[in-house]
Write a protein that holds these residues in place. Sequence first.
Motif, short mmCIF file in Angstrom:
data_model
loop_
_atom_site.label_atom_id
_atom_site.label_comp_id
_atom_site.label_asym_id
_atom_site.label_seq_id
_atom_site.Cartn_x
_atom_site.Cartn_y
_atom_site.Cartn_z
N LYS A 186 0.85 -1.19 0.00
CA LYS A 186 0.00 0.00 0.00
C LYS A 186 0.88 1.23 0.00
N ARG A 187 0.31 2.33 -0.43
CA ARG A 187 1.01 3.60 -0.32
C ARG A 187 1.03 4.02 1.14
N TYR A 188 2.12 4.68 1.52
CA TYR A 188 2.28 5.10 2.91
C TYR A 188 1.13 6.01 3.37
N PRO A 189 0.69 7.00 2.58
CA PRO A 189 -0.45 7.81 3.03
C PRO A 189 -1.71 6.99 3.25
N ASP A 190 -1.90 5.95 2.45
CA ASP A 190 -3.08 5.09 2.64
C ASP A 190 -2.99 4.33 3.96
N ARG A 191 -1.79 3.88 4.34
CA ARG A 191 -1.62 3.21 5.62
C ARG A 191 -1.88 4.18 6.78
N LEU A 192 -1.44 5.41 6.64
CA LEU A 192 -1.69 6.40 7.68
C LEU A 192 -3.19 6.66 7.84
N SER A 250 -1.44 0.33 18.69
CA SER A 250 -2.41 -0.01 17.65
C SER A 250 -2.27 0.89 16.43
N PHE A 251 -1.51 1.97 16.52
CA PHE A 251 -1.26 2.85 15.38
C PHE A 251 0.05 2.43 14.71
N MET A 252 -0.05 1.56 13.70
CA MET A 252 1.11 1.08 12.96
C MET A 252 2.19 0.54 13.90
N GLY A 253 1.76 -0.23 14.90
CA GLY A 253 2.71 -0.83 15.83
C GLY A 253 3.44 0.17 16.69
#
Length: 316
Positions: A91-97, A130-133
């Motif tokens: 995934k694109r990094y902004p999408d993961r955020l 829980s926020f991206m580990g």
Amino acid sequence: MNWITNYVRPRINSIFSRRETPDNLWTKCPECGTMLFHREISDNLNVCTNCNHHMHITPRDRFTALFDGGVFSEVGVDVPKADPLNFRDQKRYPDRLKAAQKKTTETEAMLVACGEIGRTPIVAAAQDFSFMGGSMGMYVGNAIIAAAQEAVKLNRPLILFSAAGGARMQEGILSLMQMPRTTVAVQMLKEAGLPYIVVLTHPTTGGVTASYAMLGDVHIAEPNALICFAGPRVIEQTIREKLPEGFQRAEYLLDHGMLDRVTSRGQMRDELIIITRMLLGLPPAVRGDLPPPEPGAELPHALSDTAEPPAKTDKK
């Protein structure tokens, strides 16, 4: 029209049909398998009432239980550029955020707040696993610097709750640069003579352990928290040997001099109040207040300003 088929039967089915219950009413303890009702586990600060296993807790819930009356004010943090490396994997990094922000309803992986514990003003920062580990990116670095600056500005101690899987790979070298940045922020506190207390929660690993998480004046850990730089699985694969039982857990590190205390979450607030006031040279905190007298109420004889002193009696 058959009224039994069209009316009576659907009516009976609606009365006796099985009602669906929400999925979030019960939580299964990952350690002992006990099913815990959501109110029961929430009242116990996400700690299993059967085996004392400490589960994940959000920074807001932690701060609500930590600060007096659950009242705190957030400290603003500079938001860095969203995708400095144009990183993309599956995934694109902004999408993961965006996905992490939608899941946690938080802006990023760290929350900074000001408030009082036991009437002692402090600044606190907590990571959200829980926020991206809970990964350490530029925002987390900015948050720790903002917390240190606020503590120096207000002349308050800083209490930090760590929970992270390490640096954030989507930000590459920029993420690793937060290690020296946060080290400088901690040095600001030391030069100002302010206490810096770190509470290590499960898990605290990678570059976080190699920087601000192990630079505190006092290190406290929650029970059975994993605290390490490289995980036990990586070490076993490297040295090809079986590690001791409980290796890199909080109790193991306490026995080997890496921690000062291992404290349960329910007792953490009282422990932090005692340690903070001790480091600040303050007297013990007041446990409770007496309610003020009602208007027009008569004061007790011993507290009345107009009360006459007791008559002296001659001792024979």
